[in-house]
Design a protein around this motif. Sequence first.
Motif, PDB file in Angstrom:
ATOM      1  N   ASN A  33       0.812  -1.218   0.000  1.00 20.96           N
ATOM      2  CA  ASN A  33       0.000   0.000   0.000  1.00 20.96           C
ATOM      3  C   ASN A  33       0.845   1.268   0.000  1.00 20.96           C
ATOM      4  OD1 ASN A  33      -2.498  -1.356  -0.043  1.00 20.96           O
ATOM      5  ND2 ASN A  33      -2.337  -1.729   2.148  1.00 20.96           N
ATOM      6  N   LEU A  34       2.045   1.219   0.591  1.00 18.65           N
ATOM      7  CA  LEU A  34       2.927   2.387   0.572  1.00 18.65           C
ATOM      8  C   LEU A  34       3.422   2.663  -0.839  1.00 18.65           C
ATOM      9  CD1 LEU A  34       4.485   4.480   2.412  1.00 18.65           C
ATOM     10  CD2 LEU A  34       6.401   2.908   2.211  1.00 18.65           C
ATOM     11  N   ALA A  35       3.586   1.629  -1.623  1.00 17.38           N
ATOM     12  CA  ALA A  35       4.122   1.766  -2.983  1.00 17.38           C
ATOM     13  C   ALA A  35       3.037   2.064  -4.022  1.00 17.38           C
ATOM     14  CB  ALA A  35       4.864   0.495  -3.370  1.00 17.38           C
ATOM     15  N   THR A  36       1.802   2.196  -3.613  1.00 15.08           N
ATOM     16  CA  THR A  36       0.741   2.505  -4.572  1.00 15.08           C
ATOM     17  C   THR A  36       0.837   3.965  -4.983  1.00 15.08           C
ATOM     18  OG1 THR A  36      -0.791   2.936  -2.770  1.00 15.08           O
ATOM     19  CG2 THR A  36      -0.877   0.753  -3.754  1.00 15.08           C
ATOM     20  N   ASP A  38       1.635   2.700  -7.986  1.00 16.55           N
ATOM     21  CA  ASP A  38       2.372   1.892  -8.948  1.00 16.55           C
ATOM     22  C   ASP A  38       3.564   1.196  -8.286  1.00 16.55           C
ATOM     23  OD1 ASP A  38       3.608   0.752 -11.108  1.00 16.55           O
ATOM     24  OD2 ASP A  38       3.691   2.587 -12.301  1.00 16.55           O
ATOM     25  N   PRO A  39       3.330   0.016  -7.689  1.00 10.80           N
ATOM     26  CA  PRO A  39       4.428  -0.684  -7.021  1.00 10.80           C
ATOM     27  C   PRO A  39       5.546  -1.099  -7.987  1.00 10.80           C
ATOM     28  CG  PRO A  39       2.424  -2.014  -7.003  1.00 10.80           C
ATOM     29  CD  PRO A  39       2.061  -0.688  -7.564  1.00 10.80           C
ATOM     30  N   VAL A  40       5.225  -1.285  -9.250  1.00  9.86           N
ATOM     31  CA  VAL A  40       6.250  -1.637 -10.242  1.00  9.86           C
ATOM     32  C   VAL A  40       7.204  -0.456 -10.428  1.00  9.86           C
ATOM     33  CG1 VAL A  40       6.664  -2.248 -12.658  1.00  9.86           C
ATOM     34  CG2 VAL A  40       4.783  -3.327 -11.394  1.00  9.86           C
ATOM     35  N   HIS A  41       6.647   0.746 -10.580  1.00 13.13           N
ATOM     36  CA  HIS A  41       7.475   1.950 -10.722  1.00 13.13           C
ATOM     37  C   HIS A  41       8.322   2.160  -9.472  1.00 13.13           C
ATOM     38  CE1 HIS A  41       8.759   5.998 -11.691  1.00 13.13           C
ATOM     39  NE2 HIS A  41       8.332   6.368 -10.485  1.00 13.13           N
ATOM     40  N   PHE A  42       7.725   1.978  -8.292  1.00 12.52           N
ATOM     41  CA  PHE A  42       8.466   2.128  -7.045  1.00 12.52           C
ATOM     42  C   PHE A  42       9.662   1.177  -7.014  1.00 12.52           C
ATOM     43  CE2 PHE A  42       9.373   0.624  -2.777  1.00 12.52           C
ATOM     44  CZ  PHE A  42       9.683   1.811  -2.127  1.00 12.52           C
ATOM     45  N   THR A  43       9.436  -0.079  -7.378  1.00 14.87           N
ATOM     46  CA  THR A  43      10.510  -1.070  -7.382  1.00 14.87           C
ATOM     47  C   THR A  43      11.631  -0.648  -8.320  1.00 14.87           C
ATOM     48  OG1 THR A  43       8.952  -2.836  -6.864  1.00 14.87           O
ATOM     49  CG2 THR A  43      11.052  -3.504  -7.823  1.00 14.87           C
ATOM     50  N   ARG A  44      11.269  -0.256  -9.523  1.00 14.30           N
ATOM     51  CA  ARG A  44      12.288   0.190 -10.497  1.00 14.30           C
ATOM     52  C   ARG A  44      13.058   1.398  -9.977  1.00 14.30           C
ATOM     53  NH1 ARG A  44       8.221  -0.637 -15.346  1.00 14.30           N
ATOM     54  NH2 ARG A  44       8.706  -2.800 -15.827  1.00 14.30           N
ATOM     55  N   GLU A  45      12.347   2.327  -9.354  1.00 16.58           N
ATOM     56  CA  GLU A  45      12.979   3.543  -8.833  1.00 16.58           C
ATOM     57  C   GLU A  45      13.992   3.207  -7.733  1.00 16.58           C
ATOM     58  OE1 GLU A  45      13.714   7.602  -8.874  1.00 16.58           O
ATOM     59  OE2 GLU A  45      12.364   6.511 -10.222  1.00 16.58           O
ATOM     60  N   VAL A  46      13.631   2.345  -6.819  1.00 18.18           N
ATOM     61  CA  VAL A  46      14.556   1.945  -5.750  1.00 18.18           C
ATOM     62  C   VAL A  46      15.769   1.249  -6.349  1.00 18.18           C
ATOM     63  CG1 VAL A  46      14.872   0.404  -3.769  1.00 18.18           C
ATOM     64  CG2 VAL A  46      12.817   1.833  -3.931  1.00 18.18           C
ATOM     65  N   ARG A  47      15.537   0.327  -7.262  1.00 19.20           N
ATOM     66  CA  ARG A  47      16.650  -0.420  -7.878  1.00 19.20           C
ATOM     67  C   ARG A  47      17.555   0.507  -8.691  1.00 19.20           C
ATOM     68  NH1 ARG A  47      18.731  -4.259  -6.651  1.00 19.20           N
ATOM     69  NH2 ARG A  47      18.873  -5.298  -8.630  1.00 19.20           N
ATOM     70  N   GLN A  48      16.980   1.509  -9.322  1.00 16.61           N
ATOM     71  CA  GLN A  48      17.783   2.463 -10.094  1.00 16.61           C
ATOM     72  C   GLN A  48      18.635   3.327  -9.160  1.00 16.61           C
ATOM     73  OE1 GLN A  48      15.509   4.992 -12.673  1.00 16.61           O
ATOM     74  NE2 GLN A  48      17.273   6.245 -13.228  1.00 16.61           N
ATOM     75  N   ARG A  49      18.081   3.766  -8.055  1.00 19.06           N
ATOM     76  CA  ARG A  49      18.795   4.624  -7.116  1.00 19.06           C
ATOM     77  C   ARG A  49      19.858   3.864  -6.336  1.00 19.06           C
ATOM     78  NH1 ARG A  49      15.407   9.507  -5.203  1.00 19.06           N
ATOM     79  NH2 ARG A  49      13.846   9.667  -6.854  1.00 19.06           N
ATOM     80  N   SER A  50      19.635   2.578  -6.126  1.00 16.43           N
ATOM     81  CA  SER A  50      20.578   1.782  -5.331  1.00 16.43           C
ATOM     82  C   SER A  50      20.557   0.336  -5.817  1.00 16.43           C
ATOM     83  CB  SER A  50      20.190   1.862  -3.852  1.00 16.43           C
ATOM     84  OG  SER A  50      21.060   1.088  -3.076  1.00 16.43           O
ATOM     85  N   ARG A  51      21.437   0.033  -6.745  1.00 10.20           N
ATOM     86  CA  ARG A  51      21.467  -1.302  -7.369  1.00 10.20           C
ATOM     87  C   ARG A  51      21.655  -2.429  -6.354  1.00 10.20           C
ATOM     88  NH1 ARG A  51      19.632  -0.766 -12.058  1.00 10.20           N
ATOM     89  NH2 ARG A  51      20.491   0.791 -13.448  1.00 10.20           N
ATOM     90  N   GLY A  52      22.361  -2.159  -5.269  1.00 12.42           N
ATOM     91  CA  GLY A  52      22.634  -3.205  -4.283  1.00 12.42           C
ATOM     92  C   GLY A  52      21.520  -3.434  -3.282  1.00 12.42           C
ATOM     93  N   THR A  53      20.453  -2.664  -3.372  1.00 10.39           N
ATOM     94  CA  THR A  53      19.355  -2.779  -2.415  1.00 10.39           C
ATOM     95  C   THR A  53      18.314  -3.774  -2.909  1.00 10.39           C
ATOM     96  OG1 THR A  53      19.659  -0.499  -1.693  1.00 10.39           O
ATOM     97  CG2 THR A  53      17.529  -1.498  -1.229  1.00 10.39           C
TER      98      THR A  53
END
Length: 182
Positions: A33-36, A38-53
Motif C-alpha cells: 500500500n505504501l508503494a501505490t 504503482d508498485p512496479v514503478h516504485f521497485t524500479r525507482e529503488v533499484r535504479q537509485r541503489s542497485r545493491g538494495t
Amino acid sequence: MGLAQAVRAVANTHDVYEELRRRPIDVVLVDVNLATPDPVHFTREVRQRSRGTAVVMAGPTDPRTAAMVVAAGARGVIRSASADNDDLLVALTQAIMLVCPQVAAQGLPRQRAAMASRSNLTTREMQVLRGMSEGKSNAEIGRDLFVSEDTVKTHARRMFRKLGARDRAHAVAEAFRAGIVH
C-alpha cells in the motif's frame, strides 16, 4: 523485534528515497500500500537509485501485480490474505527473518529472562503458535489440529499469558526472538 539499530521505518516513498540517498541500505521491505499507485514503478525507482538494495513487498496484492513487481527487480512479494495488521506483522516478521538472516541473527536479543521457554508451553500451545507463525487464522489452525476455533482461542490466550504477549503478532515476534519458532 530488537532490530532498532538495523531497521528504519518511514512513512512514505519520498522518505524511502531520502534514506537511500543518505546511506547504503541492504533491504527495502515495504507494504504494498505504501508503494501505490504503482508498485512496479516504485521497485524500479529503488533499484535504479541503489542497485545493491533488495526490494521485498508485503501485503495484500493480486498475483499479476506480484509477478510484475518481481519482474521489475523485487526479490519477492510476501502476500497476506488481507490488510489486517496481524497478517501484515506476521508477514513482515517472516520477511525480515527470510531476507536478512544475518541481521536477524546479530540484531535479535537472545531469550529474555521473563520469556517463557519452550518447555513452559504445552504441545498444543506450540502447535497453535507454529500455526500463527505461518500466518494461519484461528479457524485454519483449528482445522489442522482437529479442534474448534474456540479451543484454539483458549490455547492462544494461555500461550499469550506465558509469553507475555498482547496479541498474535506480538506472540510470534516474541517466539522468533526467543528461538521458539524459526
